[in-house]
Motif scaffolding. Structure first.
Motif, PDB file in Angstrom:
ATOM      1  N   PRO A 214      49.122  43.153  34.679  1.00 41.97           N
ATOM      2  CA  PRO A 214      49.216  42.498  35.990  1.00 41.97           C
ATOM      3  C   PRO A 214      47.937  42.661  36.804  1.00 41.97           C
ATOM      4  CG  PRO A 214      51.270  43.605  35.490  1.00 41.97           C
ATOM      5  CD  PRO A 214      50.296  44.003  34.412  1.00 41.97           C
ATOM      6  N   TYR A 215      47.299  43.809  36.682  1.00 38.08           N
ATOM      7  CA  TYR A 215      46.050  44.029  37.417  1.00 38.08           C
ATOM      8  C   TYR A 215      44.969  43.049  36.990  1.00 38.08           C
ATOM      9  CZ  TYR A 215      41.646  46.217  38.706  1.00 38.08           C
ATOM     10  OH  TYR A 215      40.373  46.450  39.200  1.00 38.08           O
ATOM     11  N   LYS A 218      45.756  39.499  38.240  1.00 44.13           N
ATOM     12  CA  LYS A 218      45.467  39.326  39.669  1.00 44.13           C
ATOM     13  C   LYS A 218      43.958  39.277  39.926  1.00 44.13           C
ATOM     14  CE  LYS A 218      46.412  41.368  44.207  1.00 44.13           C
ATOM     15  NZ  LYS A 218      47.084  42.478  44.932  1.00 44.13           N
ATOM     16  N   LYS A 219      43.181  40.106  39.206  1.00 42.99           N
ATOM     17  CA  LYS A 219      41.756  40.217  39.472  1.00 42.99           C
ATOM     18  C   LYS A 219      40.972  39.044  38.921  1.00 42.99           C
ATOM     19  CE  LYS A 219      37.785  43.305  39.013  1.00 42.99           C
ATOM     20  NZ  LYS A 219      37.309  44.629  38.554  1.00 42.99           N
ATOM     21  N   TYR A 220      41.319  38.552  37.709  1.00 43.32           N
ATOM     22  CA  TYR A 220      40.474  37.560  37.061  1.00 43.32           C
ATOM     23  C   TYR A 220      41.081  36.165  36.949  1.00 43.32           C
ATOM     24  CZ  TYR A 220      37.449  41.426  35.718  1.00 43.32           C
ATOM     25  OH  TYR A 220      36.611  42.514  35.747  1.00 43.32           O
TER      26      TYR A 220
END
Length: 223
Positions: A214-215, A218-220
């Motif tokens: 999930p990180y 969200k970031k890329y």
């Protein structure tokens, strides 16, 4: 026993995952331990422990308990006690003289080397090969004039059929119904992020791909 456990895990990853460099094997085992234990265990510390395990200075190797359990599982054992019992059984071999044992070993190596030379000469033109082109692997002939040696890979049907580099969007389906991941990622030679449809090594950098999180989404992807 931790030394032996770590060395056997490296050997298995080398044979079954097709990894050669210590760094790549350490990254693979780091990902395996982290995913199966929920506890981070860095590639660097695994590599340090492995260097100590194979050093002639008899350095001590002590792994974290959760890492030991995960490595035992990776080698096909229920726990560390099961691993130790099986290792003890393997070491109970009939005693033979040093000279006789090494004569047989030397003869076996010589025969194996000869067979490998003959086999290579006979099969190099019949073996299937593949190279990475754009977003997928493509089957090609062994041609060192057209391709560099590091481009040519042994043909693997699953790589041809299901391994693709893809562009993901915010509405992409990132996880299966059982919460397993559908995509993996890795940095490319330009330090950007590439996404792929299967686990493995990045075709350009040779580094182990990591499962999407999930990180990372969200970031890329859904920034």
């Amino acid at each position: 026993m931790h030394k032996k456990l770590l060395k056997e895990a490296f050997e298995k990853a080398k044979k079954e995952e097709g990894l050669i460099k210590k760094t790549h094997i350490a990254e693979f085992l780091s990902d395996y331990i982290t995913e199966n234990s929920g506890e981070p265990y860095g590639e660097k510390i695994i590599r340090i422990h492995y260097n100590n395990a194979i050093a002639i200075t008899n350095e001590k190797v002590v792994l974290k308990q959760f890492a030991v359990i995960c490595l035992c599982t990776y080698l096909g054992h229920d726990d560390f006690n099961g691993y130790k019992k099986k290792s003890e059984v393997k070491t109970r071999v009939p005693n033979r003289s040093f000279l006789a044992k090494h004569k047989i070993k030397a003869l076996s190596i010589a025969i194996l080397a000869l067979l490998l030379i003959v086999f290579s000469a006979l099969t190099i033109n019949t073996q299937k090969w593949m190279v990475w082109e754009n977003d997928r692997f493509t089957e090609v002939e062994f041609n060192t004039e057209k391709y560099r040696l590091n481009q040519l890979k042994l043909y693997k049907e699953d790589r041809i059929l299901s391994f693709r580099k893809v562009t993901l969007h915010c509405d992409s389906i990132f996880f299966n119904a059982n919460k397993s991941v559908r995509f993996w990622y890795g940095k490319n030679t330009n330090k950007g992020i590439d996404f792929f449809t299967a686990v493995g090594l990045h075709p350009k950098t040779g580094k182990t791909l990591k499962p999407i999180t999930p990180y990372m989404i969200k970031k890329y992807i859904c920034n």
